[in-house]
Design a protein around this motif. Structure first.
Motif, PDB file in Angstrom:
ATOM      1  N   ILE A  40       0.876  -1.180   0.000  1.00  0.00           N
ATOM      2  CA  ILE A  40       0.000   0.000   0.000  1.00  0.00           C
ATOM      3  C   ILE A  40       0.908   1.223   0.000  1.00  0.00           C
ATOM      4  CG2 ILE A  40      -1.792   1.280   1.221  1.00  0.00           C
ATOM      5  CD1 ILE A  40      -2.567  -1.365   2.618  1.00  0.00           C
ATOM      6  N   PRO A  41       0.933   1.971  -1.095  1.00  0.00           N
ATOM      7  CA  PRO A  41       1.769   3.171  -1.119  1.00  0.00           C
ATOM      8  C   PRO A  41       1.097   4.311  -0.347  1.00  0.00           C
ATOM      9  CG  PRO A  41       0.646   2.909  -3.219  1.00  0.00           C
ATOM     10  CD  PRO A  41       0.235   1.742  -2.373  1.00  0.00           C
ATOM     11  N   VAL A  42       1.911   5.005   0.451  1.00  0.00           N
ATOM     12  CA  VAL A  42       1.409   6.146   1.225  1.00  0.00           C
ATOM     13  C   VAL A  42       2.203   7.373   0.796  1.00  0.00           C
ATOM     14  CG1 VAL A  42       0.960   7.050   3.530  1.00  0.00           C
ATOM     15  CG2 VAL A  42       0.961   4.568   3.149  1.00  0.00           C
ATOM     16  N   HIS A  43       1.494   8.346   0.233  1.00  0.00           N
ATOM     17  CA  HIS A  43       2.155   9.562  -0.228  1.00  0.00           C
ATOM     18  C   HIS A  43       2.126  10.615   0.871  1.00  0.00           C
ATOM     19  CE1 HIS A  43       2.341   7.781  -4.114  1.00  0.00           C
ATOM     20  NE2 HIS A  43       1.042   7.866  -4.361  1.00  0.00           N
ATOM     21  N   SER A  44       3.085  11.547   0.771  1.00  0.00           N
ATOM     22  CA  SER A  44       3.180  12.642   1.735  1.00  0.00           C
ATOM     23  C   SER A  44       2.714  13.930   1.077  1.00  0.00           C
ATOM     24  CB  SER A  44       4.636  12.791   2.201  1.00  0.00           C
ATOM     25  OG  SER A  44       4.861  14.110   2.660  1.00  0.00           O
TER      26      SER A  44
ATOM     27  N   ALA B 156      -4.521   3.040  10.577  1.00  0.00           N
ATOM     28  CA  ALA B 156      -5.302   3.003   9.347  1.00  0.00           C
ATOM     29  C   ALA B 156      -5.841   1.589   9.162  1.00  0.00           C
ATOM     30  CB  ALA B 156      -4.429   3.396   8.156  1.00  0.00           C
ATOM     31  N   TYR B 157      -6.974   1.488   8.467  1.00  0.00           N
ATOM     32  CA  TYR B 157      -7.645   0.201   8.237  1.00  0.00           C
ATOM     33  C   TYR B 157      -7.963   0.129   6.755  1.00  0.00           C
ATOM     34  CZ  TYR B 157      -8.180   0.449  13.269  1.00  0.00           C
ATOM     35  OH  TYR B 157      -7.924   0.560  14.613  1.00  0.00           O
ATOM     36  N   THR B 158      -7.396  -0.874   6.089  1.00  0.00           N
ATOM     37  CA  THR B 158      -7.569  -0.969   4.642  1.00  0.00           C
ATOM     38  C   THR B 158      -8.340  -2.234   4.298  1.00  0.00           C
ATOM     39  OG1 THR B 158      -5.508   0.236   4.286  1.00  0.00           O
ATOM     40  CG2 THR B 158      -6.351  -1.031   2.428  1.00  0.00           C
ATOM     41  N   SER B 159      -9.330  -2.093   3.403  1.00  0.00           N
ATOM     42  CA  SER B 159     -10.076  -3.264   2.940  1.00  0.00           C
ATOM     43  C   SER B 159      -9.259  -3.977   1.869  1.00  0.00           C
ATOM     44  CB  SER B 159     -11.440  -2.842   2.389  1.00  0.00           C
ATOM     45  OG  SER B 159     -11.301  -1.879   1.362  1.00  0.00           O
ATOM     46  N   MET B 160      -9.167  -5.309   2.011  1.00  0.00           N
ATOM     47  CA  MET B 160      -8.385  -6.113   1.070  1.00  0.00           C
ATOM     48  C   MET B 160      -9.365  -6.997   0.305  1.00  0.00           C
ATOM     49  SD  MET B 160      -5.582  -4.774   2.161  1.00  0.00           S
ATOM     50  CE  MET B 160      -4.408  -5.607   1.126  1.00  0.00           C
ATOM     51  N   PHE B 161      -9.666  -6.590  -0.917  1.00  0.00           N
ATOM     52  CA  PHE B 161     -10.737  -7.227  -1.686  1.00  0.00           C
ATOM     53  C   PHE B 161     -10.427  -8.687  -2.012  1.00  0.00           C
ATOM     54  CE2 PHE B 161     -12.615  -8.193  -5.893  1.00  0.00           C
ATOM     55  CZ  PHE B 161     -13.953  -8.073  -5.577  1.00  0.00           C
ATOM     56  N   LEU B 162      -9.205  -8.968  -2.413  1.00  0.00           N
ATOM     57  CA  LEU B 162      -8.898 -10.321  -2.904  1.00  0.00           C
ATOM     58  C   LEU B 162      -8.698 -11.313  -1.773  1.00  0.00           C
ATOM     59  CD1 LEU B 162      -6.558  -9.493  -5.924  1.00  0.00           C
ATOM     60  CD2 LEU B 162      -8.962 -10.168  -5.964  1.00  0.00           C
ATOM     61  N   THR B 163      -8.022 -10.897  -0.722  1.00  0.00           N
ATOM     62  CA  THR B 163      -7.803 -11.827   0.386  1.00  0.00           C
ATOM     63  C   THR B 163      -8.891 -11.706   1.447  1.00  0.00           C
ATOM     64  OG1 THR B 163      -6.161 -10.219   1.147  1.00  0.00           O
ATOM     65  CG2 THR B 163      -5.333 -12.241   0.155  1.00  0.00           C
ATOM     66  N   SER B 164      -9.919 -10.870   1.206  1.00  0.00           N
ATOM     67  CA  SER B 164     -11.082 -10.762   2.089  1.00  0.00           C
ATOM     68  C   SER B 164     -10.675 -10.560   3.541  1.00  0.00           C
ATOM     69  CB  SER B 164     -11.973 -12.007   1.963  1.00  0.00           C
ATOM     70  OG  SER B 164     -12.607 -12.020   0.707  1.00  0.00           O
ATOM     71  N   GLU B 165     -10.124  -9.397   3.797  1.00  0.00           N
ATOM     72  CA  GLU B 165      -9.728  -9.094   5.171  1.00  0.00           C
ATOM     73  C   GLU B 165      -9.590  -7.588   5.341  1.00  0.00           C
ATOM     74  OE1 GLU B 165      -5.887 -10.962   5.789  1.00  0.00           O
ATOM     75  OE2 GLU B 165      -5.273 -10.415   3.767  1.00  0.00           O
ATOM     76  N   ILE B 166      -9.596  -7.178   6.609  1.00  0.00           N
ATOM     77  CA  ILE B 166      -9.245  -5.797   6.935  1.00  0.00           C
ATOM     78  C   ILE B 166      -7.845  -5.830   7.522  1.00  0.00           C
ATOM     79  CG2 ILE B 166      -9.737  -3.803   8.404  1.00  0.00           C
ATOM     80  CD1 ILE B 166     -12.683  -4.659   8.403  1.00  0.00           C
ATOM     81  N   THR B 167      -6.989  -4.963   7.016  1.00  0.00           N
ATOM     82  CA  THR B 167      -5.631  -4.868   7.528  1.00  0.00           C
ATOM     83  C   THR B 167      -5.471  -3.559   8.287  1.00  0.00           C
ATOM     84  OG1 THR B 167      -4.752  -6.229   5.753  1.00  0.00           O
ATOM     85  CG2 THR B 167      -3.192  -4.775   6.874  1.00  0.00           C
ATOM     86  N   LYS B 168      -5.107  -3.699   9.557  1.00  0.00           N
ATOM     87  CA  LYS B 168      -4.841  -2.523  10.396  1.00  0.00           C
ATOM     88  C   LYS B 168      -3.343  -2.255  10.367  1.00  0.00           C
ATOM     89  CE  LYS B 168      -4.991  -1.114  15.293  1.00  0.00           C
ATOM     90  NZ  LYS B 168      -5.395  -1.534  16.660  1.00  0.00           N
ATOM     91  N   TRP B 169      -2.988  -1.018  10.099  1.00  0.00           N
ATOM     92  CA  TRP B 169      -1.555  -0.689  10.041  1.00  0.00           C
ATOM     93  C   TRP B 169      -1.282   0.666  10.668  1.00  0.00           C
ATOM     94  CZ3 TRP B 169      -0.598   3.445   6.614  1.00  0.00           C
ATOM     95  CH2 TRP B 169      -1.580   3.685   5.645  1.00  0.00           C
ATOM     96  N   SER B 170      -0.013   0.882  11.001  1.00  0.00           N
ATOM     97  CA  SER B 170       0.387   2.080  11.741  1.00  0.00           C
ATOM     98  C   SER B 170       0.696   3.228  10.791  1.00  0.00           C
ATOM     99  CB  SER B 170       1.629   1.768  12.585  1.00  0.00           C
ATOM    100  OG  SER B 170       2.242   2.979  12.998  1.00  0.00           O
ATOM    101  N   LEU B 171       0.154   4.401  11.097  1.00  0.00           N
ATOM    102  CA  LEU B 171       0.464   5.592  10.298  1.00  0.00           C
ATOM    103  C   LEU B 171       1.843   6.140  10.643  1.00  0.00           C
ATOM    104  CD1 LEU B 171      -2.989   7.424  10.491  1.00  0.00           C
ATOM    105  CD2 LEU B 171      -1.961   6.423   8.447  1.00  0.00           C
ATOM    106  N   THR B 172       2.456   5.613  11.704  1.00  0.00           N
ATOM    107  CA  THR B 172       3.769   6.106  12.122  1.00  0.00           C
ATOM    108  C   THR B 172       4.890   5.402  11.363  1.00  0.00           C
ATOM    109  OG1 THR B 172       2.810   6.389  14.302  1.00  0.00           O
ATOM    110  CG2 THR B 172       5.203   6.602  14.129  1.00  0.00           C
ATOM    111  N   ASP B 173       4.850   4.038  11.377  1.00  0.00           N
ATOM    112  CA  ASP B 173       5.950   3.317  10.708  1.00  0.00           C
ATOM    113  C   ASP B 173       5.463   2.400   9.588  1.00  0.00           C
ATOM    114  OD1 ASP B 173       4.758   1.258  12.046  1.00  0.00           O
ATOM    115  OD2 ASP B 173       6.406   0.934  13.470  1.00  0.00           O
TER     116      ASP B 173
ATOM    117  N   ASP C 228      -8.777   5.667  12.516  1.00  0.00           N
ATOM    118  CA  ASP C 228      -9.447   5.655  13.822  1.00  0.00           C
ATOM    119  C   ASP C 228      -9.136   6.891  14.660  1.00  0.00           C
ATOM    120  OD1 ASP C 228      -6.861   5.177  14.669  1.00  0.00           O
ATOM    121  OD2 ASP C 228      -7.256   3.167  15.455  1.00  0.00           O
ATOM    122  N   GLY C 229      -8.280   7.784  14.148  1.00  0.00           N
ATOM    123  CA  GLY C 229      -7.927   8.969  14.926  1.00  0.00           C
ATOM    124  C   GLY C 229      -6.925   8.672  16.031  1.00  0.00           C
TER     125      GLY C 229
END
Ligand code: CU
Length: 333
Positions: free
Chosen positions: A32-36, A87-104, A82-83
């Motif tokens: 998942i690319p994250v731009h600044s 961040a929480y990303t929907s993963m269409f192909l693997t049918s899951e929600i992935t929670k990840w850190s906005l810090t690292d 979530d503030g």
């Protein structure tokens, strides 16, 4: 206008609550690319372009990317926040929600969804101040999850608690139709703004009958106006004479109720433009074109009370040119 290159077949683009991070859901990408945002502004100032497409400069990926989320699953589509720095990303192909850190940008948790999640929604999760207690997964396919009830199987939604490190499934339910996207806000933002009744005293409809005594029928050429009142559990008038074949009959129905959740309906045999649903204190109008001699029932179409099914009336339609006078019954008290 500038392009931010984003691998690969980007689907959703979501900005985090701070406004600094721009998450690209690259549907076919392995990260998942994250731009600044600030790097993007600097790259524009520095003219850090790698080319252009139809006159629009393409910024250099390395100049704008804040980081990449590695191994998030497959088919990232949409991201909510979530503030609390996650961040929480929907993963269409693997049918899951992935929670990840906005810090690292590391993956913190994954939770399965059944199946093929499209959007997901956190209350306020696409705003500057999310109420980050829950996430809803909006799923496109269920296959073997619910009773197979037809050629198309139901879609579904799932509610998760996200207050802890790990997401917890709370509720799993089928939906009618594909649940595409949802906005969730606290009920307290709406509860004081809802309308429970319309104030009868402020009803300015020229055809309102604000009491049963002012109900009645009037003829103007071939146009008939019926000022009708409804209150549990009768109409006034509920016995009308003198309508003729070929008349244009306007029923102006005023709901005299001033209680919450007591709408009345109105329909008459032969209507070909739907029916009325009239909220407490409101007047609404429907046109009826009787084309045949007869006695026509009208009735309340909204379940209003125990005597709802008795809430009906009659209109006699006479031949064109009939001597039957325009008449409607009046309240007896
Ligand atoms: Cu009713």
């Amino acid at each position: 206008v500038y392009y931010l290159p984003t691998p690969k077949s980007p689907h959703g683009v979501d900005v985090d609550p701070s406004g600094e991070l721009i998450v690209g859901g690259g549907k076919l990408a392995s990260v998942i690319p994250v731009h600044s945002f600030s790097k993007m502004i600097k790259a524009i100032e520095d003219k850090a372009f790698e080319g252009e497409v139809e006159g629009v400069p393409v910024l250099k990926y390395e100049a704008i990317v804040a980081g990449e989320v590695a191994d998030p699953g497959l088919g990232p589509l949409h991201t909510e926040f979530d503030g609390q720095g996650n961040a929480y990303t929907s993963m269409f192909l693997t049918s899951e929600i992935t929670k990840w850190s906005l810090t690292d940008f590391t993956v913190i948790d994954k939770v399965p969804t059944y199946y093929s999640i499209g959007h997901l929604s956190i209350p306020g999760g696409d705003t500057r101040k999310p109420w980050g207690k829950y996430v809803i997964a909006l799923n496109k396919i269920t296959k073997d999850r619910y009773l197979p009830t037809g050629p198309e199987l139901t879609q579904s939604a799932q509610l998760y608690d996200i207050t802890g490190e790990k997401m917890q499934l709370l509720l799993d339910f089928p939906t009618i139709g594909e649940p595409h996207y949802a906005q969730i806000i606290p009920a307290s933002m709406l509860v004081d703004k809802q309308i429970r009744t319309y104030d009868l005293a402020e009803n300015k409809d020229p055809y309102a009958a604000l009491s049963e005594a002012t109900s009645g029928v009037t003829r103007n050429g071939r146009v008939v106006h019926v000022k009708l009142t409804s209150i549990r559990s009768h109409f006034m008038p509920d016995n009308i004479e003198g309508v003729q074949v070929g008349d244009s009959v306007y029923f102006h129905v005023t709901n005299l109720e001033q209680d919450w959740d007591v709408p009345h309906g109105f329909a008459i045999t032969g209507l070909n433009n739907s029916e009325l649903l009239v909220m407490p204190g409101e007047t609404r109008t429907i046109l009826w074109l009787p084309d045949r001699v007869g006695v026509y029932p009208f009735y309340c179409t909204d379940f209003c009370s125990a005597l709802h099914q008795e809430m009906s009336g009659w209109v006699r339609v006479s031949p064109r040119g009939s001597s039957v006078a325009m008449w409607a019954n009046k309240p007896t008290k």
